[in-house]
Design a protein around this motif. Structure first.
Motif, PDB file in Angstrom:
ATOM      1  N   GLY A 212       0.799  -1.209   0.000  1.00 16.67           N
ATOM      2  CA  GLY A 212       0.000   0.000   0.000  1.00 16.67           C
ATOM      3  C   GLY A 212       0.833   1.262   0.000  1.00 16.67           C
ATOM      4  N   THR A 213       1.417   1.582   1.152  1.00 15.60           N
ATOM      5  CA  THR A 213       2.148   2.844   1.307  1.00 15.60           C
ATOM      6  C   THR A 213       3.324   2.923   0.360  1.00 15.60           C
ATOM      7  N   GLN A 214       4.099   1.854   0.280  1.00 15.01           N
ATOM      8  CA  GLN A 214       5.280   1.901  -0.582  1.00 15.01           C
ATOM      9  C   GLN A 214       4.881   2.036  -2.049  1.00 15.01           C
ATOM     10  N   ALA A 215       3.821   1.340  -2.448  1.00 16.06           N
ATOM     11  CA  ALA A 215       3.372   1.451  -3.840  1.00 16.06           C
ATOM     12  C   ALA A 215       2.922   2.871  -4.162  1.00 16.06           C
ATOM     13  N   ARG A 216       2.238   3.511  -3.217  1.00 15.73           N
ATOM     14  CA  ARG A 216       1.798   4.886  -3.459  1.00 15.73           C
ATOM     15  C   ARG A 216       2.989   5.847  -3.535  1.00 15.73           C
ATOM     16  N   LEU A 217       4.011   5.624  -2.696  1.00 22.52           N
ATOM     17  CA  LEU A 217       5.200   6.463  -2.766  1.00 22.52           C
ATOM     18  C   LEU A 217       5.914   6.294  -4.106  1.00 22.52           C
ATOM     19  N   VAL A 218       5.952   5.056  -4.582  1.00 26.30           N
ATOM     20  CA  VAL A 218       6.572   4.823  -5.893  1.00 26.30           C
ATOM     21  C   VAL A 218       5.805   5.563  -6.972  1.00 26.30           C
ATOM     22  N   ALA A 219       4.469   5.511  -6.899  1.00 23.55           N
ATOM     23  CA  ALA A 219       3.663   6.219  -7.905  1.00 23.55           C
ATOM     24  C   ALA A 219       3.890   7.726  -7.831  1.00 23.55           C
ATOM     25  N   ILE A 220       3.980   8.263  -6.617  1.00 25.30           N
ATOM     26  CA  ILE A 220       4.237   9.699  -6.463  1.00 25.30           C
ATOM     27  C   ILE A 220       5.595  10.072  -7.038  1.00 25.30           C
ATOM     28  N   ALA A 221       6.619   9.252  -6.742  1.00 24.72           N
ATOM     29  CA  ALA A 221       7.959   9.537  -7.266  1.00 24.72           C
ATOM     30  C   ALA A 221       7.965   9.505  -8.784  1.00 24.72           C
ATOM     31  N   MET A 222       7.258   8.557  -9.379  1.00 23.70           N
ATOM     32  CA  MET A 222       7.208   8.477 -10.830  1.00 23.70           C
ATOM     33  C   MET A 222       6.524   9.707 -11.412  1.00 23.70           C
ATOM     34  N   ARG A 223       5.416  10.135 -10.807  1.00 22.83           N
ATOM     35  CA  ARG A 223       4.720  11.312 -11.314  1.00 22.83           C
ATOM     36  C   ARG A 223       5.587  12.568 -11.187  1.00 22.83           C
ATOM     37  N   LEU A 224       6.315  12.662 -10.071  1.00 23.95           N
ATOM     38  CA  LEU A 224       7.213  13.815  -9.919  1.00 23.95           C
ATOM     39  C   LEU A 224       8.323  13.790 -10.960  1.00 23.95           C
ATOM     40  N   GLY A 225       8.851  12.585 -11.246  1.00 19.67           N
ATOM     41  CA  GLY A 225       9.881  12.471 -12.274  1.00 19.67           C
ATOM     42  C   GLY A 225       9.356  12.877 -13.644  1.00 19.67           C
ATOM     43  N   LEU A 226       8.139  12.422 -13.960  1.00 18.18           N
ATOM     44  CA  LEU A 226       7.540  12.809 -15.235  1.00 18.18           C
ATOM     45  C   LEU A 226       7.279  14.308 -15.300  1.00 18.18           C
ATOM     46  N   ALA A 227       6.850  14.892 -14.176  1.00 18.71           N
ATOM     47  CA  ALA A 227       6.594  16.343 -14.153  1.00 18.71           C
ATOM     48  C   ALA A 227       7.873  17.124 -14.381  1.00 18.71           C
ATOM     49  N   ARG A 228       8.990  16.647 -13.808  1.00 19.00           N
ATOM     50  CA  ARG A 228      10.264  17.340 -14.014  1.00 19.00           C
ATOM     51  C   ARG A 228      10.659  17.311 -15.483  1.00 19.00           C
ATOM     52  N   GLU A 229      10.478  16.161 -16.100  1.00 20.00           N
ATOM     53  CA  GLU A 229      10.885  16.022 -17.505  1.00 20.00           C
ATOM     54  C   GLU A 229      10.004  16.845 -18.447  1.00 20.00           C
TER      55      GLU A 229
END
Length: 414
Positions: free
Chosen positions: A235-252
């Motif tokens: 749960g928590t770890q999967a959501r953190l991974v999703a947040i990190a991916m979205r932040l990475g995409l936003a940076r790019e």
């Protein structure tokens, strides 16, 4: 007055019934001796002999329930005599080791030694009060040369019969009024005390109950840790991974010139990754996921593979282990390998994990410089505390020239 009279009647009935049963109990030991002879002659396979303790248990239990009822208390039933269908040695061992059987035999001697005298005293008290009521009108039946006596006084006429008979009835009634309830209580309490476990046995039973309850608590705790680990991982770890991916995409996807926003997104992205790293560490300290995936043997092998120094693993037949024992073993081996890699300067480590009956033996030996000191850090102290929580032991042997050996024993009976 009415309550006291009820106590007298109840106590008298209790003691008067106990008198013939105490006389009957005198036959128990001779019967046991007689039945033991054919048991030995038949190669200790006589089935009759093994039924005698069962009958004695029921006989003693009946008296025990009578004693409790006389005192107005409730008591739990004692276990029946164990009678396995096979195995002569098993039968004898159960009979000889059964503490309840020893108490039954001890009660037999007590019942004969105490029940008969107290029953006779009750009979004398009650009989002394009842007999004059029947015997006084019949004084004339006795011959003149051997007249009837009340309180030691010969009766030769109606006036003496009525006066002496009434006097004896009053005196005996007063004695019964005071003595019979007291004698009954003494007998009942003694019966319960003889058939009750000793203080040492009660303490042993209580320790066993506490050990079982602690094992249940530890198992429940381990199950709860596994649930928390799964929730965090899925749960928590999967959501953190999703947040990190979205932040990475936003940076790019940021347009050029948005330096301030890019910096904020970078910090948020790095913070999310750091949070994931910390969460993975927390999950591993709560309950190592590898235990659920590969079991204790696979987890120990994985620890050895990533120890950073050559590690040899020797695993015996472990069988099924409680989850709390597996977790404790994992952390003991992990801490020992970490210490060996960081502080000992060892070139080789040997890990042995084996089961001996209801104990799990963990031994970690390195060929380093030795001189390990528990007071210099929290690692070895934590190992000792983990083992102590399971009623286990830890022994550290680390002379200055080495080698260092950490030996732990954990109870693993299910």
């Amino acid at each position: 007055m009415r309550e006291r009279w009820a106590e007298v009647r109840r106590g008298g009935r209790y003691l008067l019934i106990g008198l013939p049963t105490a006389v009957a109990t005198m036959l128990v030991l001779p019967v046991l001796a007689v039945c033991a002879l054919p048991a030995v002659a038949c190669g200790l396979r006589s089935t009759v002999f093994y039924r005698i303790p069962a009958g004695l248990r029921r006989w003693a239990e009946w008296h025990r329930r009578r004693a409790a009822a006389s005192l107005g208390i409730s008591i739990p039933a004692r276990p029946a005599v164990p009678l396995p269908s096979q195995g002569v040695r098993t039968r004898w061992r159960l009979l000889l080791d059964d503490a309840e059987t020893a108490r039954d035999l001890r009660w037999t001697l007590w019942q004969v030694a105490i029940g008969v005298p107290l029953g006779l005293l009750a009979l004398a008290c009650v009989g002394g009060a009842v007999f004059p009521l029947v015997g006084a009108p019949l004084w004339w039946v006795f011959p003149a040369e051997e007249p009837q006596r009340f309180i030691g006084v010969p009766v030769t006429g109606w006036s003496g019969a009525l006066a002496m008979g009434a006097t004896q009835a009053v005196v005996a009634g007063a004695v019964s009024w005071w003595a019979v309830p007291w004698l009954a209580r003494r007998h009942a309490r003694g019966c319960l005390a003889v058939l009750a476990p000793s203080a040492e046995e009660r303490l042993t039973d209580r320790i066993g109950e506490l050990a079982q309850s602690r094992a249940g608590v530890l198992d429940a705790h381990a199950a709860e840790l596994r649930r928390i680990e799964r929730d965090l991982h899925d749960g928590t770890q999967a959501r953190l991974v999703a947040i990190a991916m979205r932040l990475g995409l936003a940076r790019e996807s940021l347009p050029g010139g948005a330096d301030a926003l890019a910096r904020l997104l970078k910090e948020a992205h790095e913070g999310a990754e750091e949070a994931m790293t910390e969460l993975r560490d927390v999950v591993r300290t709560i309950y190592p996921p590898i235990l659920a995936d590969r079991g204790l043997a696979g987890a120990v092998s994985a620890l050895a593979a990533r120890a950073g120094i050559p590690v040899e693993v020797e695993l015996g037949e472990l069988g099924r282990l409680p989850a709390a024992v597996e977790t404790c073993t994992y952390f003991i081996v992990a801490e020992a390998l970490t210490n060996a890699a960081k502080h000992s300067g060892a070139g080789r480590v040997l890990v042995r994990v084996a089961r001996r009956d209801d104990r799990l033996l963990i031994e970690v030996t390195d060929d380093g410089r030795g001189g390990a000191d528990e007071s210099s850090g929290t690692g070895l102290a934590g190992v000792r505390h983990r083992a102590a929580a399971l009623d286990g032991t830890v022994l550290v042997s680390s002379p200055p020239s080495g080698p260092t050996t950490i030996t732990a024993e954990l109870p693993c009976a299910s």
